[in-house]
Scaffold this active site. Structure first.
Site: not given
Ligand code: HSE
Length: 422
Positions: A130, A187, A106, A17, A133, A205, A137, A190, A201
């Site tokens: 932003e 990619g 997050k 990122v 999550v 969120k 979007i 996580e 995850d």
């Molecule tokens: N590992 C997360 C996913 C990346 O697959 O949504 C973005 O938060």
């Protein structure tokens, strides 16, 4: 044209990122200057390894010392190292130096979001998140600004790109492990992919979105979490044949004064708005009193979609267009939901005669079901599978029957249970 204001970014972390952010700022710098009147540049960039190849990143900006990023002339600190520590300390230090901060983290927001926002407010600076999550979007902004005049009733979403990518590949016949490897190669996953596939995850969120939507703090353990481990290409194909898509869905509902939050795989009718969300895309369906239903859809993972969200925060803070954020200080009451409805259940058994004790345990509790063997048989490479579709019953009743079936000794592997949405 008015002179653009110089605005300097200190960047902590230059992984996927981070490199995406550098690329996007380089690519759209003059566009942003025109649109927002700010001229963005980087002061220093924290990396772990100075020698690694990073095309398009100016090597003279790299450092391995975080204080060189935080304690210098930058206007804003962007944290993209991920994980709880040292990310938490970095953000606290930036705020203590009265720097604005932006993060995509997050996990940190889900555990410490409220205290970090309080710290930012008490220092008179902003904390943007932003990108935490659904990456590209703008759902945080929509809840904070666009829908501020609404009372939110529910959120239902596909919040994990990796799970959705895996489930989409499985429609094409891939097995779970192969599909996960592809998601890792691209990619999306996580560093520890169990955070994705076991549902944590998505739960983080959902917690962040729910705190924004329902204006209060939520205890992290209040989200009921199940992941997609154990689902096979056979389950996906069997559901598909009956007109359903298996999706990993996150749901938060406000019932009077309490919120119920859950994350689990679900069979959605193929006509459902979330059923057609493919690959690493995310979608969030908001129900609110004034707008009714509203669907947000787009890329929820990946370098550039995440960088897009980070950049939106930077530009909004830099151009001083960000409304003041009021940090809620009340705890939201939560309650688990005893789902009532149909369920899909797949048992792995020693012998086909296992259907006897299975049927007995269900019938004792008044749970009727349709045997899915006819349509499922061809889908499972492993023959000793019994799949059923229960008629509507409370999940607590079904769980009690499953405990009895398990104790009867006829099962030989994991039982997969998924609610079926209508
Ligand atoms: N590992 C997360 C996913 C990346 O697959 O949504 C973005 O938060």
């Amino acid at each position: 044209m008015n002179e653009a204001r110089q605005y300097k970014i200190g960047l902590l972390g230059c992984g996927n990122v981070g490199r995406g952010l550098v690329e996007l700022v380089n690519r759209n710098r003059s566009l942003i200057r025109e649109r927002a009147g700010v001229d963005l540049s980087f002061t220093k960039i924290l990396v772990r390894n100075l020698d690694r190849e990073r095309p398009a990143v100016d090597r003279s900006l790299l450092t391995i010392q975080p204080e060189k990023v935080i304690n210098n002339e930058c206007d804003i600190v962007v944290e993209l190292v991920g994980g709880l520590e040292p990310a938490r300390t970095f953000i606290q230090e930036a705020l203590a130096h009265r720097k604005h901060a932006v993060t995509a983290n997050k996990a940190l927001l889900a555990t410490d979001g409220s205290s970090l926002l309080q710290a930012a407010a008490s220092q008179g600076v902003q904390l943007g998140f932003e990108a935490g999550v659904c990456a590209g979007i703008p759902i945080v902004r929509a809840l904070q600004n666009g829908l501020v005049g609404n009372s939110i009733q529910s959120i239902a979403g596909i919040l994990n790109g990796t799970c959705n990518y895996i489930l989409t590949r499985m429609i094409d016949g891939f097995e779970f492990g192969d599909a996960l490897r592809e998601a890792q190669d691209q990619g999306f996953a996580e560093a520890d992919p169990s955070l994705d596939i076991d549902g944590h995850d998505a739960a983080q969120k959902l917690k962040i979105l729910s705190e924004l939507a329902f204006r209060g703090n939520i205890y992290p353990g209040s989200v009921q979490v199940r992941g997609i481990r154990g689902i096979t290409a056979g389950d996906v194909a069997a559901a598909h044949q009956l007109g359903y898509a298996i999706k990993h869905v996150a749901i938060a509902e406000m019932h009077e004064q309490t919120v119920s939050l859950r994350v689990h795989p679900t069979l959605l009718p193929q006509t459902h708005q979330l059923a057609s969300v493919r690959d690493e895309n995310n979608a969030v369906l908001i129900k609110a009193d004034a707008v009714g239903e509203m669907l947000f859809y787009g890329k929820g993972a990946g370098a550039l979609p995440s960088a897009s969200a980070v950049l939106a925060d930077i530009v909004e803070i830099a151009s001083q267009k960000r409304p003041e954020m009021r940090v809620p200080d009340r705890a939201l009451a939560t309650e688990p939901l005893d789902h009532t409805g149909q369920s899909y259940v797949r048992f792995t058994v020693e012998r086909a005669t296992a259907i006897g004790p299975i049927a007995a345990a269900l019938q004792e509790r008044g749970v009727t079901f349709a045997r899915a063997a006819n349509w499922a048989k061809s889908q499972f490479k492993e023959k000793r599978q019994i799949s059923i579709f229960t008629h509507s019953c409370a999940s607590s009743t079904l769980q009690s029957a499953l405990r009895q079936i398990s104790a009867s000794g006829v099962l030989r592997g994991t039982t997969v249970v998924m609610p079926v949405a209508s």
